[in-house]
Scaffold this motif. Structure first.
Motif, PDB file in Angstrom:
ATOM      1  N   MET A   1      22.666  23.028  22.048  1.00  0.00           N
ATOM      2  CA  MET A   1      22.040  21.907  22.639  1.00  0.00           C
ATOM      3  C   MET A   1      22.363  20.497  22.024  1.00  0.00           C
ATOM      4  O   MET A   1      22.297  20.422  20.696  1.00  0.00           O
ATOM      5  CB  MET A   1      20.711  21.899  22.480  1.00  0.00           C
ATOM      6  CG  MET A   1      19.828  20.716  23.144  1.00  0.00           C
ATOM      7  SD  MET A   1      18.070  21.165  23.335  1.00  0.00           S
ATOM      8  CE  MET A   1      17.373  20.648  21.556  1.00  0.00           C
ATOM      9  N   PRO A   2      23.026  19.861  22.851  1.00  0.00           N
ATOM     10  CA  PRO A   2      23.501  18.493  22.111  1.00  0.00           C
ATOM     11  C   PRO A   2      22.274  17.665  21.437  1.00  0.00           C
ATOM     12  O   PRO A   2      21.237  17.725  21.926  1.00  0.00           O
ATOM     13  CB  PRO A   2      23.964  17.504  23.219  1.00  0.00           C
ATOM     14  CG  PRO A   2      24.083  18.685  24.376  1.00  0.00           C
ATOM     15  CD  PRO A   2      23.191  19.658  24.057  1.00  0.00           C
ATOM     16  N   ILE A   3      22.723  16.926  20.255  1.00  0.00           N
ATOM     17  CA  ILE A   3      21.618  15.829  19.619  1.00  0.00           C
ATOM     18  C   ILE A   3      21.963  14.768  20.099  1.00  0.00           C
ATOM     19  O   ILE A   3      22.967  14.197  19.933  1.00  0.00           O
ATOM     20  CB  ILE A   3      21.652  16.102  18.214  1.00  0.00           C
ATOM     21  CG1 ILE A   3      21.458  17.676  17.602  1.00  0.00           C
ATOM     22  CG2 ILE A   3      20.550  15.109  17.346  1.00  0.00           C
ATOM     23  CD1 ILE A   3      21.520  17.717  16.277  1.00  0.00           C
ATOM     24  N   MET A   8      16.957  11.486  14.831  1.00  0.00           N
ATOM     25  CA  MET A   8      16.702  11.992  13.266  1.00  0.00           C
ATOM     26  C   MET A   8      16.940  13.379  13.194  1.00  0.00           C
ATOM     27  O   MET A   8      16.653  14.038  14.004  1.00  0.00           O
ATOM     28  CB  MET A   8      15.429  11.493  12.828  1.00  0.00           C
ATOM     29  CG  MET A   8      15.138  11.878  11.381  1.00  0.00           C
ATOM     30  SD  MET A   8      13.546  11.340  10.722  1.00  0.00           S
ATOM     31  CE  MET A   8      13.785   9.650  10.372  1.00  0.00           C
ATOM     32  N   VAL A   9      17.602  13.810  12.206  1.00  0.00           N
ATOM     33  CA  VAL A   9      17.823  15.322  11.917  1.00  0.00           C
ATOM     34  C   VAL A   9      17.447  15.574  10.745  1.00  0.00           C
ATOM     35  O   VAL A   9      17.702  15.196   9.650  1.00  0.00           O
ATOM     36  CB  VAL A   9      19.427  15.894  12.163  1.00  0.00           C
ATOM     37  CG1 VAL A   9      19.654  17.302  11.782  1.00  0.00           C
ATOM     38  CG2 VAL A   9      19.805  15.405  13.635  1.00  0.00           C
ATOM     39  N   VAL A  10      16.398  16.675  10.587  1.00  0.00           N
ATOM     40  CA  VAL A  10      15.926  16.983   9.129  1.00  0.00           C
ATOM     41  C   VAL A  10      16.404  18.611   9.272  1.00  0.00           C
ATOM     42  O   VAL A  10      16.307  19.322   9.917  1.00  0.00           O
ATOM     43  CB  VAL A  10      14.322  16.860   9.420  1.00  0.00           C
ATOM     44  CG1 VAL A  10      13.795  17.584   8.076  1.00  0.00           C
ATOM     45  CG2 VAL A  10      13.864  15.652   9.635  1.00  0.00           C
TER      46      VAL A  10
END
Length: 104
Positions: A1-3, A8-10
């Motif tokens: 799945m594309p971000i 924000m990525v944790v």
């Protein structure tokens, strides 16, 4: 799945390797070293993959094989569900691991 850009990525290392079940009866919370296609982030990924990963895997394999061949009756000395876990979100492990074995 594309971000999406700007999201924000944790990274939650304690959840690494806990993929969705691969089969209907598979539990991602259970350590299963025979699970096919098991992937994890312990040594990084892609260009950032750890150069020492093959050595760490070899050392672990030798250490565990040696321990279990010399102490084949090694067993957990407490119920597995009574073990206290480290409360950090960065490190995953037990505070202590009581074991017993026969001396002889």
């Amino acid at each position: 799945m594309p971000i999406p850009r700007g999201s924000m990525v944790v990274v939650a290392l304690g959840a690494a390797g806990r993929d969705a079940p691969q089969a209907e009866d598979d539990d991602p919370a259970v350590l299963d070293v025979t699970r096919p296609g098991a992937r994890h982030l312990a040594f990084g990924h892609g260009i950032h993959h750890c150069l020492g990963a093959p050595l760490a895997r070899l050392e672990t394999s030798i250490a565990l094989r040696t321990l279990l061949s010399r102490v084949p009756e090694l067993e957990l000395a407490a119920p597995a569900d009574s073990l206290a876990w480290i409360g950090s979100g960065i490190i995953r492990g037990v505070l202590s691991l009581p074991v017993r074995y026969l001396v002889g």
